[in-house]
Design a protein around this motif. Structure first.
Motif, short mmCIF file in Angstrom:
data_model
loop_
_atom_site.label_atom_id
_atom_site.label_comp_id
_atom_site.label_asym_id
_atom_site.label_seq_id
_atom_site.Cartn_x
_atom_site.Cartn_y
_atom_site.Cartn_z
N ALA A 1 8.36 -71.89 -74.34
CA ALA A 1 7.30 -72.54 -73.56
C ALA A 1 6.89 -71.51 -72.53
CB ALA A 1 7.81 -73.81 -72.90
N SER A 2 6.24 -70.47 -73.04
CA SER A 2 6.03 -69.25 -72.26
C SER A 2 5.11 -69.43 -71.06
CB SER A 2 5.46 -68.14 -73.16
OG SER A 2 4.23 -68.54 -73.73
N MET A 3 4.36 -70.53 -71.01
CA MET A 3 3.48 -70.77 -69.86
C MET A 3 4.17 -71.55 -68.75
SD MET A 3 -0.19 -71.48 -71.69
CE MET A 3 -0.83 -70.30 -72.89
N MET A 4 5.45 -71.84 -68.96
CA MET A 4 6.24 -72.53 -67.94
C MET A 4 7.32 -71.60 -67.41
SD MET A 4 5.69 -75.71 -66.96
CE MET A 4 7.33 -76.30 -66.51
N ARG A 5 7.63 -71.75 -66.14
CA ARG A 5 8.76 -71.06 -65.54
C ARG A 5 9.77 -72.10 -65.09
NH1 ARG A 5 7.67 -65.69 -64.64
NH2 ARG A 5 5.46 -65.11 -64.77
N TYR A 6 11.03 -71.72 -65.10
CA TYR A 6 12.09 -72.67 -64.75
C TYR A 6 11.91 -73.22 -63.34
CZ TYR A 6 14.60 -71.28 -68.96
OH TYR A 6 14.96 -71.05 -70.27
N ASN A 7 11.49 -72.37 -62.41
CA ASN A 7 11.37 -72.85 -61.03
C ASN A 7 10.24 -73.85 -60.85
OD1 ASN A 7 9.24 -71.08 -61.27
ND2 ASN A 7 9.93 -69.68 -59.65
N THR B 1 16.46 -79.82 -58.32
CA THR B 1 16.83 -78.74 -57.42
C THR B 1 17.11 -77.48 -58.22
OG1 THR B 1 19.21 -79.21 -57.51
CG2 THR B 1 17.90 -80.43 -55.88
N GLU B 2 17.13 -76.35 -57.53
CA GLU B 2 17.42 -75.09 -58.20
C GLU B 2 18.80 -75.12 -58.85
OE1 GLU B 2 17.99 -70.39 -56.98
OE2 GLU B 2 16.40 -71.56 -56.00
N ASP B 3 19.77 -75.72 -58.16
CA ASP B 3 21.13 -75.81 -58.71
C ASP B 3 21.16 -76.66 -59.98
OD1 ASP B 3 22.16 -74.19 -56.74
OD2 ASP B 3 22.81 -75.86 -55.46
N GLN B 4 20.41 -77.78 -59.98
CA GLN B 4 20.35 -78.63 -61.17
C GLN B 4 19.71 -77.90 -62.35
OE1 GLN B 4 18.23 -81.93 -59.34
NE2 GLN B 4 20.05 -83.25 -59.52
N ILE B 5 18.65 -77.15 -62.07
CA ILE B 5 17.96 -76.41 -63.13
C ILE B 5 18.90 -75.37 -63.73
CG2 ILE B 5 16.03 -74.87 -63.64
CD1 ILE B 5 14.51 -76.27 -61.33
N LYS B 6 19.59 -74.65 -62.86
CA LYS B 6 20.50 -73.61 -63.33
C LYS B 6 21.66 -74.20 -64.13
CE LYS B 6 19.64 -70.16 -59.71
NZ LYS B 6 20.22 -69.44 -58.55
N ALA B 7 22.19 -75.32 -63.68
CA ALA B 7 23.37 -75.90 -64.31
C ALA B 7 23.06 -76.60 -65.62
CB ALA B 7 24.05 -76.87 -63.35
N LYS C 1 17.02 -66.20 -65.26
CA LYS C 1 16.78 -66.28 -63.83
C LYS C 1 15.82 -67.41 -63.54
CE LYS C 1 17.55 -61.33 -63.16
NZ LYS C 1 16.97 -60.05 -62.70
N ILE C 2 15.91 -67.96 -62.34
CA ILE C 2 15.14 -69.15 -61.99
C ILE C 2 13.63 -68.92 -62.10
CG2 ILE C 2 15.07 -68.64 -59.53
CD1 ILE C 2 15.51 -72.12 -61.16
N GLY C 3 13.20 -67.68 -61.92
CA GLY C 3 11.76 -67.40 -62.00
C GLY C 3 11.29 -66.98 -63.37
N ASP C 4 12.19 -66.99 -64.35
CA ASP C 4 11.83 -66.56 -65.71
C ASP C 4 10.94 -67.58 -66.40
OD1 ASP C 4 13.31 -64.30 -65.41
OD2 ASP C 4 14.98 -64.93 -66.68
N GLN C 5 10.16 -67.08 -67.35
CA GLN C 5 9.43 -67.97 -68.25
C GLN C 5 10.41 -68.63 -69.21
OE1 GLN C 5 6.92 -64.64 -69.53
NE2 GLN C 5 5.14 -65.91 -69.05
N MET C 6 10.02 -69.76 -69.75
CA MET C 6 10.90 -70.49 -70.66
C MET C 6 10.74 -69.93 -72.07
SD MET C 6 10.36 -74.33 -69.07
CE MET C 6 11.76 -75.10 -69.89
N ASN C 7 11.25 -68.72 -72.23
CA ASN C 7 11.20 -68.03 -73.52
C ASN C 7 12.54 -68.14 -74.22
OD1 ASN C 7 8.49 -67.08 -73.51
ND2 ASN C 7 9.06 -65.46 -72.07
N ILE C 8 12.56 -67.74 -75.47
CA ILE C 8 13.80 -67.78 -76.26
C ILE C 8 14.17 -66.37 -76.69
CG2 ILE C 8 13.44 -70.13 -77.08
CD1 ILE C 8 12.38 -68.92 -79.69
N ALA C 9 15.43 -66.22 -77.03
CA ALA C 9 15.91 -64.90 -77.44
C ALA C 9 15.69 -64.62 -78.92
CB ALA C 9 17.41 -64.78 -77.12
#
Length: 254
Positions: free
Chosen positions: A61-67, A75-81, A89-97
Motif C-alpha cells: 500500500a505504497s501510498m500509505m505510511r505507517y505513521n 499510537t506509535e507504540d501500537q503501530i510498531k507492536a 520504520k514508523i515513517g516508511d511506506q507500507m511496502n512489502i519485501a
C-alpha cells in the motif's frame, strides 16, 4: 514476523486481480451495501489490523505510511507492536519485501498495490467480494466467487467464514438467480436451526473494507471533521446576522 506459510497463503488469497470485471451496471450479481463509516475510528483500527495481518504480507500500500495510522487513533507504540514488520520504520511506506518477479512466478500474477483499490472498485464491491467466496471443485484452488466468477485465488478467510455453496433458483419473473448458502460454519459464523448467523464475520469484512476506503483518501477523515466545525462556526456566526437582518426588514411592516 509472520511465518512463511501465512505469507504464501495471504499472497495467493488476497491477490485481488488488477482487471476485475466491472459488472455493477451490466446485470451482474447484486452488491451488498457495505455501510461503512470512515469516522468510526474503532472500525478503522480493526480493519488496519486485519489488513496488516492478512494483506500486507504480499500486497503493498505504497501510498500509505505507517505513521499516518496515528490519524485513526493508534499510537506509535501500537503501530510498531501490532502492525509493522520487523525492521520497518514508523515513517516508511507500507511496502512489502516480496520481489515482483518472484511473486509472478509463484502465483501467476503480481499482487496489486491496494492503496487505491477502493477508489477504483467501490466499497460495496469489495465488501461483497470479500464475503462472496464459495466452494467450487472445478477450480484449481477449490474456491470461486459470486462477484468475480472463476476467481484465481483461494479463500483466505475460510476459517472465519466457513464454507458456502452456490444455489440457483428462479425468481418471480422466471429468471435464474444465484445465491450463496452457508453449509459449514466457521469460527465467526453459526448455523442455528438451519439459519446462518454471519454477523461477526460480516463486521470484520466491513472493518477491512472501511480501512481500504480510508487508505484511498486518508485526508477525507480530517476534511470531514474540519467541515463539521466550519459549518457549525458559520451557523453560529450567520444566525444572529440573519436574525437582525430579518428584524430590520420587517420593522416597518409590523
Amino acid at each position: 514476523m509472520k511465518n512463511k506459510i501465512r505469507h504464501l497463503i495471504a499472497a495467493a488469497a488476497l491477490a485481488l486481480p488488477v482487471a476485475m470485471p466491472a459488472f455493477a451496471n451490466e446485470g451482474g450479481p447484486k452488491l451488498d451495501k457495505a455501510n461503512i463509516d470512515i469516522q468510526d475510528t474503532e472500525s478503522l483500527q480493526r480493519g488496519a489490523q486485519i489488513f496488516a495481518n492478512y494483506c500486507l504480507s504480499c500486497h503493498s500500500a505504497s501510498m500509505m505510511r505507517y505513521n499516518r495510522l496515528e490519524d485513526i487513533g493508534l499510537t506509535e507504540d501500537q503501530i510498531k507492536a501490532d502492525l509493522m514488520p520487523e525492521g520497518a520504520k514508523i515513517g516508511d511506506q507500507m511496502n512489502i519485501a516480496m520481489n515482483k518477479q518472484d511473486a509472478k512466478a509463484w502465483f501467476g500474477a503480481t499482487p496489486p498495490d491496494l492503496s487505491l483499490i477502493a477508489r477504483s472498485r467501490g466499497a460495496d464491491y469489495l465488501y461483497s467480494y470479500l464475503r462472496g467466496f464459495y466452494r467450487d471443485p472445478s477450480r484449481p484452488t477449490g474456491w470461486n466467487n459470486l462477484v468475480f466468477d472463476k476467481v484465481g485465488m483461494p479463500h483466505i478467510f475460510w476459517e472465519w467464514q466457513g464454507e458456502q455453496e452456490l444455489k440457483t433458483a428462479k425468481n418471480a419473473e422466471g429468471q435464474e438467480e444465484h445465491k450463496l448458502e452457508l453449509v459449514k460454519a466457521g469460527t465467526l459464523t453459526k448455523l442455528e436451526n438451519g439459519k446462518a448467523n454471519t454477523a461477526e464475520f460480516d463486521r470484520r469484512m466491513r472493518d477491512l473494507t472501511n480501512f481500504l476506503v480510508y487508505m484511498g483518501e486518508p485526508a477525507a477523515v480530517k476534511r470531514q471533521q474540519i467541515g463539521y466545525v466550519v459549518v457549525m462556526f458559520l451557523g453560529l456566526l450567520l444566525f444572529p446576522l440573519v436574525y437582525l437582518l430579518k428584524k430590520e426588514y420587517w420593522r416597518d411592516v409590523h
